[in-house]
Design a protein around this motif. Sequence first.
Motif, short mmCIF file in Angstrom:
data_model
loop_
_atom_site.label_atom_id
_atom_site.label_comp_id
_atom_site.label_asym_id
_atom_site.label_seq_id
_atom_site.Cartn_x
_atom_site.Cartn_y
_atom_site.Cartn_z
N VAL A 128 -3.83 -0.34 -6.49
CA VAL A 128 -3.67 -0.58 -5.06
C VAL A 128 -4.78 0.13 -4.28
CG1 VAL A 128 -2.18 -0.09 -3.07
CG2 VAL A 128 -1.23 -1.12 -5.13
N GLU A 129 -5.15 1.30 -4.76
CA GLU A 129 -6.23 2.05 -4.13
C GLU A 129 -7.51 1.20 -4.07
OE1 GLU A 129 -6.68 5.67 -6.24
OE2 GLU A 129 -8.02 6.54 -4.72
N ILE A 147 -6.36 -8.62 3.42
CA ILE A 147 -6.47 -7.27 3.98
C ILE A 147 -6.87 -7.34 5.45
CG2 ILE A 147 -7.81 -5.11 3.89
CD1 ILE A 147 -7.94 -5.58 0.81
N ARG A 164 0.82 -1.21 0.00
CA ARG A 164 0.00 0.00 0.00
C ARG A 164 0.86 1.26 0.00
NH1 ARG A 164 -5.12 0.70 4.02
NH2 ARG A 164 -6.34 1.96 2.58
N LYS A 165 2.00 1.18 0.68
CA LYS A 165 2.91 2.33 0.78
C LYS A 165 3.62 2.63 -0.53
CE LYS A 165 4.05 3.49 5.34
NZ LYS A 165 3.02 2.75 6.05
N PHE A 171 -7.80 -2.00 -1.78
CA PHE A 171 -8.16 -1.84 -0.37
C PHE A 171 -9.61 -1.39 -0.19
CE2 PHE A 171 -3.61 -1.99 -0.10
CZ PHE A 171 -3.39 -2.65 1.10
#
Length: 254
Positions: free
Chosen positions: A232-233, A248, A212-213, A236
């Motif tokens: 990735v946005e 998750i 995510r980072k 999640f």
Amino acid sequence: MKQLEGKHISKTYEEAGFFTTKRKVALKPMDIAIDNGEILAVVGESGSGKSTLANILGFLYAPTTGHIYYNGEEIHYPLSHQIRRDIQMIFQNPFTTLHPLHTIRKSLVEPIRFHQVVKREKEEDYIKNLLERCRLPEDILDRYPSMLSGGQLQRVNIVRALSLKPKILIADEIITALDVPVALDVLELLKDLQKENHLSILFISHDLAAVRKIAGRAIVMKNGVVLEENSVENLFICPKSAYTKTLIDAIPKL
Ligand SMILES: Nc1ncnc2c1ncn2[C@@H]1O[C@H](COP(=O)(O)OP(=O)(O)OP(=O)(O)O)[C@@H](O)[C@H]1O
Ligand SMILES: [Mg+2]
């Protein structure tokens, strides 16, 4: 633009025994494309085929089926010097990737000479500049790998890969062996380098928080199959597969 592309790639490992040959399908036929300058993550549980995919795209071995294209051209073995230079890999365990009896200087100089990246008289400056960018002190050059911390060693591996001015970096679980603060530091460094050098990175990890980072896009694998491909946005916010959701949910909440 698509930079590195695998079409219909698969891998079946064969282990020869006395009477029979054991076959393990580690990767079912899949397509994958890394775009110019993007960070693409590959996530999934242990044994899902992540390293197999990484090793195929890093040309450590050929896929059982399928073809690989670099800048639109199909790649065949033996590989050209240019491909060997353009695509660099970094692995999980920083303690085993450098020769234990070679100083850091020797380990860094070797690939630079092999690929004739800079003239001999410029080597020292070239390496010191990279060390600085990767936040490593110069005095490590005369040390042996056993005299460095895991985080420092992993940064040396990054310096070694970057010294060849690669176009693509394949990073297979490179922060797994590191403490959280050190791992975060390495992630930041990778992100900066990607921006500065317009590098493409294939970031393999089972750590969704790290993904995510750093990554813009991700593929999720299980049992050698791609279950999901997503930004990735969105991964999640609205995961496409139930399995992604369980990954998750398993992220430790601070
Ligand atoms: N050289 C090999 N010979 C036989 N089987 C192998 C070989 N390498 C990997 N495998 C098997 O292929 C499957 C996929 O392995 P792979 O290393 O690609 O998984 P991974 O997702 O990277 O796992 P991890 O998160 O533990 O690193 C596993 O079942 C593994 O045991
Ligand atoms: Mg692996």
